[in-house]
Design a protein around this motif. Sequence first.
Motif, mmCIF file in Angstrom:
data_model
loop_
_atom_site.group_PDB
_atom_site.id
_atom_site.type_symbol
_atom_site.label_atom_id
_atom_site.label_comp_id
_atom_site.label_asym_id
_atom_site.label_seq_id
_atom_site.Cartn_x
_atom_site.Cartn_y
_atom_site.Cartn_z
ATOM 1 N N GLY A 102 0.792 -1.223 0.000
ATOM 2 C CA GLY A 102 0.000 0.000 0.000
ATOM 3 C C GLY A 102 0.826 1.277 0.000
ATOM 4 N N LYS A 103 2.155 1.136 -0.038
ATOM 5 C CA LYS A 103 3.029 2.306 0.003
ATOM 6 C C LYS A 103 3.837 2.393 -1.287
ATOM 7 C CE LYS A 103 6.261 4.680 2.946
ATOM 8 N NZ LYS A 103 7.203 4.624 4.027
ATOM 9 N N LEU A 104 3.952 3.584 -1.828
ATOM 10 C CA LEU A 104 4.718 3.806 -3.047
ATOM 11 C C LEU A 104 6.209 3.718 -2.751
ATOM 12 C CD1 LEU A 104 4.319 4.638 -6.061
ATOM 13 C CD2 LEU A 104 4.848 6.961 -5.347
ATOM 14 N N ARG A 119 7.023 -11.470 -8.150
ATOM 15 C CA ARG A 119 6.199 -11.416 -6.940
ATOM 16 C C ARG A 119 4.817 -10.835 -7.223
ATOM 17 N NH1 ARG A 119 10.134 -8.201 -3.173
ATOM 18 N NH2 ARG A 119 8.132 -7.431 -2.406
ATOM 19 N N GLY A 120 4.546 -10.481 -8.491
ATOM 20 C CA GLY A 120 3.230 -9.955 -8.865
ATOM 21 C C GLY A 120 3.067 -8.469 -8.630
ATOM 22 N N ILE A 121 4.163 -7.751 -8.523
ATOM 23 C CA ILE A 121 4.113 -6.308 -8.280
ATOM 24 C C ILE A 121 4.333 -5.580 -9.592
ATOM 25 C CG2 ILE A 121 5.217 -4.377 -7.082
ATOM 26 C CD1 ILE A 121 5.922 -6.382 -4.838
ATOM 27 N N ASP A 122 3.442 -4.639 -9.910
ATOM 28 C CA ASP A 122 3.543 -3.871 -11.145
ATOM 29 C C ASP A 122 4.558 -2.751 -11.015
ATOM 30 O OD1 ASP A 122 1.580 -5.377 -12.441
ATOM 31 O OD2 ASP A 122 -0.036 -4.128 -11.630
ATOM 32 N N ILE A 123 5.304 -2.512 -12.093
ATOM 33 C CA ILE A 123 6.267 -1.414 -12.171
ATOM 34 C C ILE A 123 5.572 -0.271 -12.905
ATOM 35 C CG2 ILE A 123 8.557 -0.716 -12.959
ATOM 36 C CD1 ILE A 123 8.552 -3.088 -10.962
ATOM 37 N N LEU A 124 5.633 0.935 -12.313
ATOM 38 C CA LEU A 124 4.937 2.089 -12.866
ATOM 39 C C LEU A 124 5.915 3.195 -13.237
ATOM 40 C CD1 LEU A 124 2.342 2.336 -9.955
ATOM 41 C CD2 LEU A 124 1.978 1.183 -12.139
ATOM 42 N N SER A 125 5.675 3.830 -14.395
ATOM 43 C CA SER A 125 6.444 5.029 -14.717
ATOM 44 C C SER A 125 5.826 6.201 -13.943
ATOM 45 C CB SER A 125 6.415 5.298 -16.224
ATOM 46 O OG SER A 125 5.100 5.617 -16.619
ATOM 47 N N TYR A 126 6.509 7.337 -13.943
ATOM 48 C CA TYR A 126 6.010 8.499 -13.202
ATOM 49 C C TYR A 126 4.600 8.876 -13.647
ATOM 50 C CZ TYR A 126 5.362 13.318 -11.736
ATOM 51 O OH TYR A 126 4.847 14.468 -11.212
ATOM 52 N N SER A 127 4.360 8.838 -14.948
ATOM 53 C CA SER A 127 3.039 9.239 -15.457
ATOM 54 C C SER A 127 1.943 8.241 -15.092
ATOM 55 C CB SER A 127 3.106 9.405 -16.981
ATOM 56 O OG SER A 127 3.498 8.183 -17.582
ATOM 57 N N ASP A 128 2.299 7.006 -14.749
ATOM 58 C CA ASP A 128 1.311 5.985 -14.390
ATOM 59 C C ASP A 128 0.999 5.931 -12.891
ATOM 60 O OD1 ASP A 128 1.184 5.237 -17.049
ATOM 61 O OD2 ASP A 128 2.701 3.659 -16.816
ATOM 62 N N VAL A 129 1.718 6.702 -12.080
ATOM 63 C CA VAL A 129 1.484 6.689 -10.632
ATOM 64 C C VAL A 129 0.118 7.307 -10.359
ATOM 65 C CG1 VAL A 129 2.268 7.590 -8.395
ATOM 66 C CG2 VAL A 129 3.926 6.770 -10.067
ATOM 67 N N LYS A 131 -3.092 9.160 -8.591
ATOM 68 C CA LYS A 131 -3.189 10.442 -7.884
ATOM 69 C C LYS A 131 -3.074 10.250 -6.379
ATOM 70 C CE LYS A 131 -5.745 12.854 -11.418
ATOM 71 N NZ LYS A 131 -6.910 13.644 -11.784
ATOM 72 N N LYS A 132 -3.514 9.099 -5.911
ATOM 73 C CA LYS A 132 -3.441 8.774 -4.492
ATOM 74 C C LYS A 132 -1.993 8.812 -3.991
ATOM 75 C CE LYS A 132 -4.131 4.698 -1.591
ATOM 76 N NZ LYS A 132 -4.565 3.308 -1.587
ATOM 77 N N HIS A 133 -1.052 8.408 -4.841
ATOM 78 C CA HIS A 133 0.352 8.317 -4.444
ATOM 79 C C HIS A 133 1.223 9.463 -4.968
ATOM 80 C CE1 HIS A 133 -0.127 4.383 -2.668
ATOM 81 N NE2 HIS A 133 -0.729 3.946 -3.763
ATOM 82 N N GLN A 134 0.644 10.400 -5.736
ATOM 83 C CA GLN A 134 1.435 11.487 -6.329
ATOM 84 C C GLN A 134 2.194 12.305 -5.285
ATOM 85 O OE1 GLN A 134 2.269 12.661 -9.391
ATOM 86 N NE2 GLN A 134 1.344 10.877 -10.364
ATOM 87 N N LYS A 135 1.568 12.517 -4.108
ATOM 88 C CA LYS A 135 2.220 13.346 -3.092
ATOM 89 C C LYS A 135 3.459 12.662 -2.502
ATOM 90 C CE LYS A 135 -1.336 11.802 0.020
ATOM 91 N NZ LYS A 135 -2.724 12.054 0.111
ATOM 92 N N GLU A 136 3.542 11.347 -2.605
ATOM 93 C CA GLU A 136 4.695 10.610 -2.080
ATOM 94 C C GLU A 136 5.909 10.678 -3.007
ATOM 95 O OE1 GLU A 136 3.626 6.612 -0.782
ATOM 96 O OE2 GLU A 136 1.545 7.286 -0.730
ATOM 97 N N VAL A 137 5.683 11.007 -4.270
ATOM 98 C CA VAL A 137 6.751 10.990 -5.271
ATOM 99 C C VAL A 137 7.888 11.945 -4.903
ATOM 100 C CG1 VAL A 137 7.303 11.567 -7.669
ATOM 101 C CG2 VAL A 137 5.287 10.201 -7.154
ATOM 102 N N GLN A 138 7.552 13.178 -4.530
ATOM 103 C CA GLN A 138 8.595 14.164 -4.236
ATOM 104 C C GLN A 138 9.473 13.728 -3.065
ATOM 105 O OE1 GLN A 138 9.686 16.410 -6.079
ATOM 106 N NE2 GLN A 138 8.006 16.423 -7.528
ATOM 107 N N ALA A 139 8.868 13.151 -2.031
ATOM 108 C CA ALA A 139 9.656 12.689 -0.885
ATOM 109 C C ALA A 139 10.599 11.560 -1.292
ATOM 110 C CB ALA A 139 8.727 12.223 0.237
#
Length: 174
Positions: A102-104, A119-129, A131-139
């Motif tokens: 549940g954490k980016l 392990r079944g975890i999807d890899i996301l590019s920046y544009s695919d993150v 909105k729920k997790h967008q605020k975590e990107v900068q940190a």
Amino acid sequence: MSLLLNKKDLKKAAEELSVIKLQDVIRQLNDVLEERQREAETIEELKALAKQKGFSLQQLGFQVQHELVSSEVPGESAEKRPVKPKLKTINKDKQYFYVDGGKLQLLKTHTMKQGLRDRGIDILSYSDVSKKHQKEVQALLAEAEKQAIANFNAKVKIWNLWAEANGGEQLSAK
């Protein structure tokens, strides 16, 4: 320690020591050499285990620093020139992320991709993150940049030691 880097100074210092003191120094140096070799072997084992599990050592909280101390046989070629460090810039559009528990998280090495996918975890590019997790990107990017600067500064120290001894260009830390 700089005394040991120059063979002439080392020979001069050895001539001033008694045989008993020289034997003590040799014993201590051999102990240090054995310890460093065990450390190197342990680091290699950790690297292999981390790679096998799909992680990097930095991701697990270890900071790997290359040392000027080499494991060459005494009397062989002089120490090798280290790689000139370059500061790696973090461009958010070229970074990849994944959500774990549940954490980016920031994908720190591309060698992790397959382990995460297994392990079944999807890899996301920046544009695919989402909105729920967008605020975590900068940190995450700020932490990655801080780590990149720390790694660069550690490599600059090693480079500057070599450059001082060999008349090379001195670099400044960031």
